[in-house]
Design a protein around this motif. Structure first.
Motif, short mmCIF file in Angstrom:
data_model
loop_
_atom_site.label_atom_id
_atom_site.label_comp_id
_atom_site.label_asym_id
_atom_site.label_seq_id
_atom_site.Cartn_x
_atom_site.Cartn_y
_atom_site.Cartn_z
N ASN A 113 0.82 -1.22 0.00
CA ASN A 113 0.00 0.00 0.00
C ASN A 113 0.86 1.26 0.00
OD1 ASN A 113 -2.43 -1.34 -0.03
ND2 ASN A 113 -2.68 -1.34 2.19
N LEU A 114 1.95 1.24 0.76
CA LEU A 114 2.85 2.39 0.79
C LEU A 114 3.49 2.62 -0.57
CD1 LEU A 114 4.62 2.00 4.25
CD2 LEU A 114 3.11 3.86 3.54
N ILE A 115 3.89 1.54 -1.23
CA ILE A 115 4.48 1.66 -2.56
C ILE A 115 3.45 2.21 -3.54
CG2 ILE A 115 5.40 0.36 -4.53
CD1 ILE A 115 6.66 -1.56 -2.45
N SER A 116 2.23 1.71 -3.45
CA SER A 116 1.16 2.19 -4.33
C SER A 116 0.87 3.66 -4.09
CB SER A 116 -0.11 1.37 -4.11
OG SER A 116 0.10 0.02 -4.45
N ALA A 117 0.88 4.04 -2.80
CA ALA A 117 0.64 5.45 -2.47
C ALA A 117 1.73 6.33 -3.04
CB ALA A 117 0.56 5.62 -0.95
N GLY A 118 2.97 5.87 -2.95
CA GLY A 118 4.08 6.63 -3.51
C GLY A 118 3.97 6.77 -5.02
N GLU A 119 3.61 5.67 -5.69
CA GLU A 119 3.43 5.72 -7.15
C GLU A 119 2.30 6.67 -7.52
OE1 GLU A 119 2.73 1.65 -8.05
OE2 GLU A 119 4.87 1.16 -8.31
N LYS A 120 1.22 6.63 -6.72
CA LYS A 120 0.09 7.50 -6.98
C LYS A 120 0.47 8.97 -6.83
CE LYS A 120 -4.65 8.45 -5.45
NZ LYS A 120 -5.70 8.14 -4.45
N LEU A 123 3.38 10.28 -7.27
CA LEU A 123 4.20 10.67 -8.41
C LEU A 123 3.34 10.96 -9.64
CD1 LEU A 123 7.22 8.20 -8.16
CD2 LEU A 123 7.24 10.65 -7.74
N LEU A 124 2.36 10.10 -9.87
CA LEU A 124 1.49 10.28 -11.02
C LEU A 124 0.63 11.54 -10.87
CD1 LEU A 124 0.29 6.60 -11.58
CD2 LEU A 124 1.84 7.91 -13.04
N GLU A 125 0.14 11.75 -9.65
CA GLU A 125 -0.72 12.92 -9.41
C GLU A 125 0.04 14.23 -9.56
OE1 GLU A 125 -2.26 12.31 -5.53
OE2 GLU A 125 -3.93 11.06 -6.19
N LEU A 166 1.05 18.74 -12.28
CA LEU A 166 -0.01 19.26 -11.42
C LEU A 166 -1.40 19.02 -12.01
CD1 LEU A 166 1.59 22.64 -10.26
CD2 LEU A 166 1.36 20.55 -8.94
N MET A 167 -1.55 17.88 -12.64
CA MET A 167 -2.84 17.55 -13.24
C MET A 167 -3.81 16.93 -12.24
SD MET A 167 -2.73 18.68 -16.24
CE MET A 167 -4.24 17.95 -16.84
N LEU A 168 -3.27 16.30 -11.22
CA LEU A 168 -4.10 15.71 -10.17
C LEU A 168 -3.44 15.95 -8.83
CD1 LEU A 168 -4.94 12.23 -11.78
CD2 LEU A 168 -6.56 14.10 -11.41
N SER A 206 5.19 19.04 -1.67
CA SER A 206 4.67 18.48 -2.91
C SER A 206 4.76 19.55 -4.00
CB SER A 206 3.21 18.07 -2.72
OG SER A 206 2.40 19.22 -2.52
N PRO A 207 4.71 19.14 -5.28
CA PRO A 207 4.71 20.14 -6.36
C PRO A 207 3.58 21.16 -6.22
CG PRO A 207 5.17 17.98 -7.26
CD PRO A 207 4.79 17.77 -5.81
N ALA A 208 2.40 20.70 -5.75
CA ALA A 208 1.28 21.63 -5.58
C ALA A 208 1.58 22.65 -4.49
CB ALA A 208 0.00 20.85 -5.23
N SER A 209 2.17 22.19 -3.39
CA SER A 209 2.53 23.10 -2.30
C SER A 209 3.59 24.10 -2.75
CB SER A 209 3.05 22.31 -1.09
OG SER A 209 2.07 21.45 -0.58
N THR A 210 4.57 23.60 -3.48
CA THR A 210 5.64 24.47 -3.97
C THR A 210 5.09 25.55 -4.89
OG1 THR A 210 7.24 22.66 -3.83
CG2 THR A 210 7.82 24.53 -5.25
N ARG A 211 4.19 25.16 -5.78
CA ARG A 211 3.63 26.13 -6.72
C ARG A 211 2.77 27.16 -6.00
NH1 ARG A 211 4.04 29.80 -9.48
NH2 ARG A 211 2.52 30.34 -11.10
N PHE A 212 2.02 26.71 -4.99
CA PHE A 212 1.18 27.65 -4.25
C PHE A 212 2.04 28.67 -3.52
CE2 PHE A 212 -1.31 29.06 -0.59
CZ PHE A 212 -2.44 29.53 -1.25
N ILE A 213 3.15 28.23 -2.95
CA ILE A 213 4.06 29.15 -2.27
C ILE A 213 4.63 30.16 -3.27
CG2 ILE A 213 6.34 29.27 -1.19
CD1 ILE A 213 5.57 26.78 0.40
#
Length: 294
Positions: free
Chosen positions: A75-82, A84-86, A90-92, A281-288
């Protein structure tokens, strides 16, 4: 030959489905291939993991023990892969921001609007708490970024200033003519004061500064929002301590009047903070970057 990680993926799927055939469908494999994978893992571990029955397969006691750890790891590996994909382009993804009501309305809204317009597929989760309540939430991972009233002293947090604000005292028409200018802090205690809740960082800052001058203030009314401070002062229930930058409309229209003080409360800052030990995360970085005008 199937690798060890794939063996554990097959093992976890059979454990969840309690069936070799159902697991095979979920994994897009043949049933013999699933059976062979489980046999291989059992051979490598030299232990039986499943009890085969006419209805399917159930985990042995040893299998249950292994499943608890293997499933968590998968589950941790899947979460990490998810993640990365998300985060790709910044599409998801999701951005969790903690902020107080006042800062949300008077400071944060335009930045949220800009971010949402640029990245509409990023889900925004806004958590409303006081600045002091937000710090533990950062540490527990419940939020990614906190927009706070400073000062905040915590060595585990990266703290960055955005704006300076000025705390002032205001009153309505009834009190305007009763007050002589300039006032000192000792004068204030003779009037009913309207302050924020004691848990508010803003309240604590003002109270601490006035106390350093030898004056202890005791409010008659304590409120949970800046807007209510303005409204209560407007109907002449007392003198309210507010943020000047967030009260411009009331002051410019003459609805409220700023008290002239013999000594101003020193300006304080507002800004954002995040956990030092965790990469943004990329989203956090962009918001900053948007917050900082980049």
């Amino acid at each position: 030959m199937i690798n060890k990680l794939d063996l554990y993926k097959v093992f976890c799927e059979v454990g969840k489905c309690e069936s070799f055939s159902k697991a095979a469908k979920e994994l897009y494999m043949t049933q013999p291939a699933v059976s062979q994978s489980i046999m291989q893992l059992e051979m490598e571990l030299d232990i039986r993991l499943f009890t085969r029955t006419a209805k399917g397969a159930t985990l042995t006691n040893e299998g249950k023990l292994l499943f608890e750890y293997a499933n968590s790891a998968i589950n941790l590996i899947s979460a990490g892969e998810k993640k990365l994909l998300e985060s790709r382009n910044l599409m998801l993804g999701e951005l969790k921001i903690g902020v107080g009501d006042t800062i949300s309305r008077y400071f944060l809204l335009p930045y949220l609007e800009e971010f949402h317009n640029q990245y509409p597929n990023i889900k925004l989760k806004i958590v409303n708490k006081t600045s002091l309540e937000l710090c533990p939430m950062l540490k527990s991972g419940e939020i990614d970024i906190a927009i706070c009233n400073f000062p905040i002293e915590d060595s585990s947090l990266e703290i960055r200033k955005c704006i300076d604000v000025q705390d002032i005292f205001v009153c309505g028409e009834s009190y305007k003519n009763k007050l002589s200018a300039p006032l000192n802090f000792e004068d204030l205690v003779n009037f009913p004061l309207i302050l924020l809740d004691p848990k508010s960082n803003s309240r604590q800052y003002v109270e601490k500064h006035i106390l350093s001058k030898g004056v202890k203030i005791t409010p008659e009314i304590e409120l949970g929002s800046h807007d209510l401070l303005l409204e209560f002062a407007k109907i002449n229930l007392g003198i309210a301590c507010v943020v000047k930058e967030f009260s411009k409309e009331y002051l410019e229209k003459g609805i409220l009047h700023e008290l002239q003080m013999s000594e101003e409360i020193p300006k304080r800052s507002m800004g954002y903070c995040f956990l030092k030990s965790v990469s943004l995360s990329p989203a956090s970085t962009r918001f900053i970057e948007i917050l900082e005008g980049r």
